[in-house]
Design a protein around this motif. Structure first.
Motif, mmCIF file in Angstrom:
data_model
loop_
_atom_site.group_PDB
_atom_site.id
_atom_site.type_symbol
_atom_site.label_atom_id
_atom_site.label_comp_id
_atom_site.label_asym_id
_atom_site.label_seq_id
_atom_site.Cartn_x
_atom_site.Cartn_y
_atom_site.Cartn_z
ATOM 1 N N GLN A 77 -0.355 7.082 -2.084
ATOM 2 C CA GLN A 77 -1.800 7.202 -1.840
ATOM 3 C C GLN A 77 -2.194 8.653 -1.601
ATOM 4 O O GLN A 77 -2.500 9.042 -0.480
ATOM 5 C CB GLN A 77 -2.192 6.392 -0.583
ATOM 6 C CG GLN A 77 -1.411 5.126 -0.338
ATOM 7 C CD GLN A 77 -0.261 5.281 0.661
ATOM 8 O OE1 GLN A 77 0.351 6.315 0.772
ATOM 9 N NE2 GLN A 77 0.056 4.224 1.390
ATOM 10 N N PRO A 78 -2.177 9.495 -2.642
ATOM 11 C CA PRO A 78 -2.594 10.887 -2.433
ATOM 12 C C PRO A 78 -4.109 10.979 -2.245
ATOM 13 O O PRO A 78 -4.796 9.957 -2.260
ATOM 14 C CB PRO A 78 -2.164 11.581 -3.727
ATOM 15 C CG PRO A 78 -2.051 10.510 -4.745
ATOM 16 C CD PRO A 78 -1.728 9.238 -4.014
ATOM 17 N N ASN A 79 -4.594 12.174 -2.056
ATOM 18 C CA ASN A 79 -6.017 12.369 -1.808
ATOM 19 C C ASN A 79 -6.678 13.154 -2.935
ATOM 20 O O ASN A 79 -6.117 14.131 -3.431
ATOM 21 C CB ASN A 79 -6.205 13.091 -0.474
ATOM 22 C CG ASN A 79 -5.621 12.282 0.676
ATOM 23 O OD1 ASN A 79 -5.820 11.073 0.751
ATOM 24 N ND2 ASN A 79 -4.851 12.930 1.528
ATOM 25 N N TYR B 25 2.374 -1.469 4.534
ATOM 26 C CA TYR B 25 1.813 -0.118 4.424
ATOM 27 C C TYR B 25 2.951 0.879 4.489
ATOM 28 O O TYR B 25 3.598 1.005 5.532
ATOM 29 C CB TYR B 25 0.835 0.152 5.571
ATOM 30 C CG TYR B 25 -0.386 -0.741 5.527
ATOM 31 C CD1 TYR B 25 -0.322 -2.036 6.025
ATOM 32 C CD2 TYR B 25 -1.575 -0.291 4.956
ATOM 33 C CE1 TYR B 25 -1.438 -2.866 5.965
ATOM 34 C CE2 TYR B 25 -2.691 -1.113 4.901
ATOM 35 C CZ TYR B 25 -2.613 -2.400 5.398
ATOM 36 O OH TYR B 25 -3.711 -3.222 5.338
ATOM 37 N N GLN C 81 1.000 7.990 11.531
ATOM 38 C CA GLN C 81 -0.200 7.145 11.537
ATOM 39 C C GLN C 81 0.046 5.808 12.253
ATOM 40 O O GLN C 81 -0.757 4.871 12.121
ATOM 41 C CB GLN C 81 -0.681 6.909 10.100
ATOM 42 C CG GLN C 81 -1.171 8.195 9.438
ATOM 43 C CD GLN C 81 -1.928 7.935 8.128
ATOM 44 O OE1 GLN C 81 -2.544 6.903 7.938
ATOM 45 N NE2 GLN C 81 -1.859 8.901 7.219
ATOM 46 N N PHE D 185 -2.429 2.314 12.682
ATOM 47 C CA PHE D 185 -2.136 0.965 12.170
ATOM 48 C C PHE D 185 -2.007 -0.049 13.301
ATOM 49 O O PHE D 185 -2.425 -1.194 13.159
ATOM 50 C CB PHE D 185 -0.912 0.979 11.255
ATOM 51 C CG PHE D 185 -1.240 1.540 9.904
ATOM 52 C CD1 PHE D 185 -2.076 0.851 9.034
ATOM 53 C CD2 PHE D 185 -0.769 2.787 9.507
ATOM 54 C CE1 PHE D 185 -2.426 1.369 7.797
ATOM 55 C CE2 PHE D 185 -1.110 3.315 8.267
ATOM 56 C CZ PHE D 185 -1.941 2.606 7.414
ATOM 57 N N ASP E 229 0.874 -1.171 0.000
ATOM 58 C CA ASP E 229 0.000 0.000 0.000
ATOM 59 C C ASP E 229 0.916 1.227 0.000
ATOM 60 O O ASP E 229 1.588 1.505 0.986
ATOM 61 C CB ASP E 229 -0.853 -0.091 1.277
ATOM 62 C CG ASP E 229 -1.927 0.979 1.406
ATOM 63 O OD1 ASP E 229 -1.619 2.164 1.183
ATOM 64 O OD2 ASP E 229 -3.071 0.625 1.774
ATOM 65 N N TYR F 66 -11.996 6.145 8.338
ATOM 66 C CA TYR F 66 -10.726 5.617 7.862
ATOM 67 C C TYR F 66 -10.470 4.186 8.348
ATOM 68 O O TYR F 66 -9.995 3.331 7.607
ATOM 69 C CB TYR F 66 -9.652 6.565 8.405
ATOM 70 C CG TYR F 66 -8.285 6.507 7.777
ATOM 71 C CD1 TYR F 66 -8.112 6.470 6.399
ATOM 72 C CD2 TYR F 66 -7.150 6.526 8.593
ATOM 73 C CE1 TYR F 66 -6.827 6.447 5.855
ATOM 74 C CE2 TYR F 66 -5.876 6.513 8.059
ATOM 75 C CZ TYR F 66 -5.715 6.468 6.682
ATOM 76 O OH TYR F 66 -4.461 6.450 6.163
ATOM 77 N N HIS G 135 -4.045 3.376 -2.084
ATOM 78 C CA HIS G 135 -5.230 3.595 -1.244
ATOM 79 C C HIS G 135 -5.513 5.098 -1.202
ATOM 80 O O HIS G 135 -5.304 5.757 -0.189
ATOM 81 C CB HIS G 135 -4.898 3.052 0.153
ATOM 82 C CG HIS G 135 -6.058 2.824 1.041
ATOM 83 N ND1 HIS G 135 -6.764 1.650 1.057
ATOM 84 C CD2 HIS G 135 -6.634 3.599 1.997
ATOM 85 C CE1 HIS G 135 -7.714 1.705 1.978
ATOM 86 N NE2 HIS G 135 -7.666 2.897 2.557
ATOM 87 N N ASP H 173 -9.909 0.661 6.257
ATOM 88 C CA ASP H 173 -8.674 -0.104 6.346
ATOM 89 C C ASP H 173 -8.926 -1.550 6.788
ATOM 90 O O ASP H 173 -8.257 -2.467 6.324
ATOM 91 C CB ASP H 173 -7.670 0.595 7.281
ATOM 92 C CG ASP H 173 -6.653 1.410 6.475
ATOM 93 O OD1 ASP H 173 -6.307 0.974 5.353
ATOM 94 O OD2 ASP H 173 -6.222 2.475 6.951
ATOM 95 N N HIS I 64 3.802 13.346 0.395
ATOM 96 C CA HIS I 64 3.441 12.205 -0.445
ATOM 97 C C HIS I 64 4.637 11.615 -1.178
ATOM 98 O O HIS I 64 4.529 10.589 -1.826
ATOM 99 C CB HIS I 64 2.367 12.619 -1.457
ATOM 100 C CG HIS I 64 1.058 12.954 -0.810
ATOM 101 N ND1 HIS I 64 0.545 14.221 -0.793
ATOM 102 C CD2 HIS I 64 0.198 12.183 -0.109
ATOM 103 C CE1 HIS I 64 -0.601 14.214 -0.126
ATOM 104 N NE2 HIS I 64 -0.831 12.993 0.300
ATOM 105 N N VAL J 189 3.504 4.239 4.951
ATOM 106 C CA VAL J 189 2.706 5.383 5.408
ATOM 107 C C VAL J 189 3.481 6.143 6.496
ATOM 108 O O VAL J 189 4.245 5.544 7.264
ATOM 109 C CB VAL J 189 1.333 4.917 5.966
ATOM 110 C CG1 VAL J 189 0.469 6.107 6.363
ATOM 111 C CG2 VAL J 189 0.589 4.049 4.954
ATOM 112 N N GLY K 265 -7.291 8.728 -1.045
ATOM 113 C CA GLY K 265 -8.401 9.285 -0.273
ATOM 114 C C GLY K 265 -9.439 9.818 -1.245
ATOM 115 O O GLY K 265 -9.332 10.934 -1.731
#
Ligand code: ARG
Length: 592
Positions: free
Chosen positions: A127-129, A349, A355, A359, A124, A327, A164, A331, A138, A351, A166
């Protein structure tokens, strides 16, 4: 082609065999072999072992030495001696070095082994939004994730990529409602006529305008909230407009990923919305099994060890009291999909470290629910923050987050200036200079990111990143280009391994390091630490530079055979540099 065992592996095996022959009660003891500056390798294992068995380490080491054949033609080990309190200093033969490299050169994969038991990893990353600008935050997920994809695939692992993004949530109610009331805002002539920047500026404009209305107009706010309900209920008109936002954003994402020289494929973009149909079931399963409980109307999972500042337990909220899913629900559903439908045995992930708590709670919840078990592991490959020169999170002078696209443009600009200076001297065309500027600039940004351990923060310093000296990608790219220029000058001389030749110290050091490529890749793939591959490549480039300074290639004093052998060393170096950099997602220009 078969994988080629490294000299380190061969020597380790010899010492291990001699060790268990000398001391059968030791079982399969590890000789603890390391590269060393005193000899080629040092084995330290005898010390701890003798201590454990209450013997004399020097005596044990002496017995091991007596059990190892050395010095004869064909022996890998040329010399082995006991040193200090009971280490072994081990030197391999020049012949063995050239032979192992020749075997690597035969193989397209440079003799790098496949993993013993490859599995399926879902990564994963990137993963921008939707409807939001991509910023420096990012960068790391994209760069580290892409490198892990390449590295794992190279070891034979099946990798499924998941972006993933957003693309779901309450802000879409506001955006869609605005678009309904201002229908022509996202119109453009035809799809391919919009550039990524235009797409983003359209979205930005829309976002700002709808936000302003949302904040100032109560009635619009009510309509926007009702729109969220329509969206979640799957109303067709609403969904169609939502899709326009997603598509417009993708035009923009692709333009940035393209700039990053990164291939992102459409089917791998499975954003938050992709798990929409599973959310209800996920919550039901959690509630039925008692993993989640209702608390003040919300569906929550509690943890003994996770408490807030006031010592109150902090739950993971899977469903809010108004019925909305967030969220965490997404997930958790994604975990079910990745394990049960995609057959993953590893979930990775890439990330931001900020975060981590999310997780931790999500993984623990999935374990309690049985979606994760001994056969499936989940890893949060957490990365640190990109800092400015002042050591604070990277911001523009105006205090705003830095747009990724601007940053990449600037890197390319700086790199082009560096490339131009040298390029003009060697007669590169304008086109080559610009092309190299892109490869050097983007490479510099990726390398700076990958050469720091992911978990650590690092300072974004373009001057340092495009410097020709020091631990930078340009330095490595130059080493590669140098090998190419040697070949251009070589005329009819062709690389050929000559194991019978004696090697100079710089040749041995280079050869022994090249031989470690496979082990480095294997280790990096297992520990998820691409920075160790970066360090390996930097060292390879440094050793090549020393070799180049100390050992004339085309003017080798040992005649034709030595010229060929040195060209051979250049060739395996080049292939290793090229392959290693490709695993990091960095190009190696032919002429610099
Ligand atoms: N889109 C999120 C962000 O920008 C990152 C998503 C990370 N992946 C995940 N499965 N939660 O922060």
């Amino acid at each position: 082609m078969a994988s080629v065992p490294s000299l380190a592996a061969t020597v380790n095996q010899r010492v291990a065999d001699a060790l268990s022959a000398a001391l059968p009660e030791a079982g399969a003891a590890d000789p603890l072999l390391r590269r060393s500056d005193r000899a080629d390798f040092q084995a330290n294992g005898m010390l701890a072992l003798a201590k454990k068995l209450k013997g004399n380490p020097r005596e044990l080491a002496g017995k091991v030495v007596a059990g190892i054949p050395t010095g004869a033609a064909g022996d890998v080990i040329k010399e082995i001696e006991v040193s200090g309190p009971g280490f072994l200093n081990i030197t391999v033969s020049d012949e063995a070095i050239v032979r192992t490299l020749a075997a690597r050169a035969e193989d397209d994969r440079l003799g790098v082994p496949y993993a013993d038991k490859p599995g399926t990893t879902v990564i994963d990353y990137a993963q921008p939004n939707v409807a939001k600008e991509m910023h420096v935050g990012h960068l790391r997920s994209a760069v580290i994730g892409a490198a892990m994809v390449e590295i794992l695939e190279f070891t034979g692992e099946k990798v499924v990529r998941r972006h993933h993004i957003g693309d779901w949530g309450t802000q879409f109610g506001m955006l869609i409602q605005y678009l309904i009331e201002h229908p022509h805002e996202l119109d453009h002539k035809s799809e391919d006529e919009v550039s990524g920047e235009e797409a983003m500026s359209n979205l930005n404009r829309l976002y700002k305008a709808s936000r302003a209305l949302f904040d100032s107009d109560e009635e619009f706010k009510t309509r926007a909230r009702a729109r969220v309900v329509d969206l979640q209920a799957g109303d067709e008109e609403t969904l169609a407009l939502w899709r326009r936002f997603v598509d417009e954003s993708k035009i923009y994402f692709y333009s940035v990923f393209d700039k990053l020289d990164m291939e992102i494929r459409d089917p791998d973009i499975v954003g938050e919305s992709g798990y929409n149909d599973m959310l209800e079931e996920t919550c039901r399963l959690l509630e039925e099994s008692g993993v989640a409980v209702r608390s003040e109307g919300a569906l929550c999972v509690f943890f003994d060890d996770i408490k807030g500042p006031d010592d109150k337990p902090v739950p993971l909220i899977v469903q809010k009291s108004d019925g909305g899913y967030g969220y965490a629900a997404t997930d958790l559903s994604a975990i079910r999909d990745r394990v049960q439908n995609l057959g993953a045995d590893t979930l990775m992930y890439v990330v931001d470290a900020r975060q981590s708590l999310h997780f931790k709670m999500v993984f623990e919840t999935a374990r309690r629910a049985g979606w994760l078990n001994e056969d499936v592991k989940a890893v949060h490959l957490a990365f640190g923050t990109v800092l400015g020169k002042d050591g604070k999170p990277f911001k523009t002078r105006e205090g705003e987050t830095v747009r990724l696209a601007d940053l990449l443009n600037e890197a390319v600009e700086r790199a082009t200036a560096v490339v131009r200076e040298k390029g003009e001297k060697i007669g590169l065309s304008e086109q080559e200079i610009t092309g190299n500027g892109v490869q050097v600039g983007i490479g510099a940004v990726k390398y700076a990111d990958l050469s720091t351990a992911a978990a650590r923060d690092y300072k974004f310093d373009l001057d340092q990143m495009v410097s020709l000296n020091g631990d930078t990608s340009v330095y490595i790219q130059y080493a590669y280009a140098r090998t190419r220029s040697i070949f251009r000058l070589a005329g009819s001389a062709a690389p050929k391994a000559h194991p019978e030749l004696a090697l100079a110290p710089a040749e041995r050091a280079l050869g022994l390091h090249i031989d470690q490529f496979g082990e480095t890749v294997t280790e990096v793939a297992a520990s998820y630490e691409p920075h160790k591959l970066a360090a390996y490549l930097y060292q390879l480039a440094s050793l090549f530079t020393t070799f180049y300074e100390q050992c004339p290639v085309l003017k080798a004093e040992g005649g034709q055979e030595q010229i060929e052998n040195r060209l051979f060393l250049c060739e395996v170096t080049a292939r290793t540099l090229h392959r290693g950099m490709a695993l990091l997602g960095i190009r190696t220009p032919e002429r610099l």
